[in-house]
Design an enzyme around this catalytic site. Structure first.
Site, short mmCIF file in Angstrom:
data_model
loop_
_atom_site.label_atom_id
_atom_site.label_comp_id
_atom_site.label_asym_id
_atom_site.label_seq_id
_atom_site.Cartn_x
_atom_site.Cartn_y
_atom_site.Cartn_z
CB SER A 144 -0.97 -0.05 1.19
OG SER A 144 -1.95 0.94 1.09
CG ASP A 179 7.80 4.64 -11.57
OD1 ASP A 179 8.20 3.46 -11.52
OD2 ASP A 179 6.61 4.95 -11.79
CE LYS A 217 -4.77 -1.91 0.67
NZ LYS A 217 -4.78 -0.48 0.33
#
Length: 528
Positions: free
Chosen positions: A297, A308, A322
């Site tokens: 999460s 990224d 999640k």
């Protein structure tokens, strides 16, 4: 003329109002959702509950049935939309808030007796005079010794409203002593450990994202910087997530400019972007983040953004997967609904949510299957969703659809999963042994100036090992034939638990990390 208008005006108003009501009634029949505000049309689920309450052959607890019905409905949605009964809501909210009202102790049950394992420094119990090793006899007028009392029952007795008093009667050195303790705010820290390992390499262990996490993180970072922090290991293993805003605020401290951190979007939830807003505290230093199958999460939001933007090296194993956002709605009876309202996406647009179309049981079984399928032992066994491949700005291939795949894979230590180890963890033998060892050797243990001093000078002798083997045998656990590696791991666990008795979680992790393969690999990467 004016007199005639005054006579007829009320009638004209009445006719106009009646005509408007009739027109509105007719229009209602042609409007979408026309039954939304209807008070005379009842849903079948309410009709069924009423019939059970008034017609069923036996008496039933309708409230409990309602809770079960709601849970059944939510099970058809996704695994993370959950109903929170009123009795459980306070503890759930306390976890989010990062504090609760209580007396400030850690306890454990030995032979149906509450033993004080640790006293929170400067907390209510500390100020009242409670000590590690005290045994509870009574809480107010309730006898709690030898009553097969449960941990949940104890918590309910000890917790209460702020500034209320509770009388605790304890047994200490064969004497019965009463203490009057005023309940206070007890922080539940998000940070288990924060220290410098070596050569300016810092370590922070973050266990969740509560309302106080960002503040705690900043305090830890500032303290480490004063100690010469140059590079950082951020340990998010086992961190199940929490509040999204806290995760994005921490990401902002690592990323520069106005970089996108994450965005959320749902059918009834407009796209919302979370971007960097301010100069960060650690935008340039080298960064390693540890992750495993328990990292979920909000933790994955943080890791996804750092991966990224090529800001950190992710070390460990594939994260939980999640990618759903929940919002909590309070209900009229004191319960709450935590409903999934959106998905979140990393800066380059990947959703890391695992499929859940085969039901909740299969969804959670996927984590267990990673152990059976060998994924936790070999990087070659990691299951990527090759239909959801993305490229970072520097051209590195990353994946969506099932968690964050680390840049550097660390296999799980299978020596910790033998039958003997499983029994030891289940029965709590290590923690029990450490607690009693501390009580018998307080003078020696308190003579160590720091965890580092303890690591350097404390020796777990063969006689101590035999004492532990005997303690395990009393719980029907045979350790005479364990391998050398298992013995080394167990001794490290025991010493770590002893250190925890003196320095709490800071001591636990500082000692455990001396043998932790992921931490050691991270130090190696940062030392190059």
């Amino acid at each position: 003329m004016n007199k005639k208008i005054k006579v007829w005006l009320p009638l004209l108003f009445s006719i106009t109002m009646i005509a408007g009501m009739m027109l509105g009634y007719k229009m209602r029949d042609n409007m979408p959702g026309k039954n939304f505000f209807s008070i005379d049309k009842r849903r079948p689920i309410q009709e069924v509950m009423d019939l059970i309450e008034t017609k069923y052959v036996d008496s039933v607890k309708v409230a409990a049935l309602s809770d079960t019905a709601i849970a059944a409905i939510l099970s058809k949605l996704d695994p993370h939309s959950v109903f929170i009964p009123a009795d459980d809501l306070q503890s759930v909210n306390d976890d989010i808030a990062g504090n609760f009202f209580g007396i400030g102790i850690e306890f454990n049950l030995y032979n149906d007796t509450i033993n004080v394992i640790n006293v929170v420094p400067d907390g209510p119990s500390f100020k009242a005079g409670l000590k590690t090793g005290d045994k509870f006899i009574k809480v107010n007028d309730t006898l709690v010794a030898g009553k097969k009392i449960t941990s949940d029952r104890i918590r309910k007795l000890l917790r209460g409203d702020l500034d209320t008093k509770v009388v605790i009667t304890v047994l200490r050195d064969d004497k019965t002593i009463p203490f009057v303790i005023t309940r206070g705010i007890i922080p539940v820290s998000s940070i288990d450990a924060s220290y410098i390992i070596e050569n300016g390499i810092g370590y922070i262990k973050l266990n969740k994202f509560s309302l106080s996490t960002y503040r705690e993180f900043m305090q830890a970072m500032e303290a480490l910087q004063k100690q010469g922090l140059k590079k950082l290991i951020l340990d998010l293993r086992g961190n199940g997530g929490g509040i999204l805003d806290e995760a994005t605020s921490i990401a902002d401290e690592f990323l520069d400019g106005d970089k996108l951190i994450v965005y959320t979007e749902g059918t009834h939830f407009e796209k919302k972007e979370y971007r960097c807003k301010r100069p960060g505290l650690f935008e340039k230093g080298e960064l390693v983040v540890l992750a495993d199958e328990g990292t979920a999460s909000a933790s994955e939001i943080l890791i996804g953004a750092l991966q990224d933007w090529n800001r950190a090296t992710i070390v460990g194993r594939r994260s939980f997967g999640k990618g759903l956002v929940q919002e909590q709605f309070d209900l009229s009876d004191g319960s709450a609904l935590r409903l999934t309202i959106a998905r979140y996406y990393t800066p380059i647009g990947r959703s890391i949510q695992r499929p859940y179309n085969n039901g909740e049981k299969a969804y959670y079984a996927e984590i267990t299957n990673r152990f059976h399928d060998g994924e936790v032992n070999s990087a070659d066994s990691v299951k990527h969703d090759t239909t959801k491949m993305f490229k970072t700005p520097n051209g590195k291939i990353v994946y969506g659809g099932g968690g964050i795949t680390p840049d550097v894979f660390i296999p799980i230590d299978t020596a910790n999963f033998s039958m003997a180890f499983a029994k030891i963890y289940y029965t709590g033998v290590v923690a029990d042994f450490a607690y009693h060892f501390y009580l018998q050797n307080q003078a020696q243990l308190n003579s160590y100036k720091s965890t580092r001093d303890f690591i350097k000078n404390f020796t777990f002798t063969e006689d101590k090992w035999k004492q532990f083997v005997a303690a395990a045998a009393r719980d029907s656990i045979e350790l005479n034939n364990v391998s050398d590696k298992e013995k080394t791991n167990l001794i490290n666990r025991i010493q770590s638990s002893i250190a925890r008795q003196v320095w709490r979680n800071e001591g636990l992790y500082e000692l455990m990390n001396t043998k932790d393969s992921a931490v050691l690999k991270s130090v190696e990467l940062l030392s190059k």
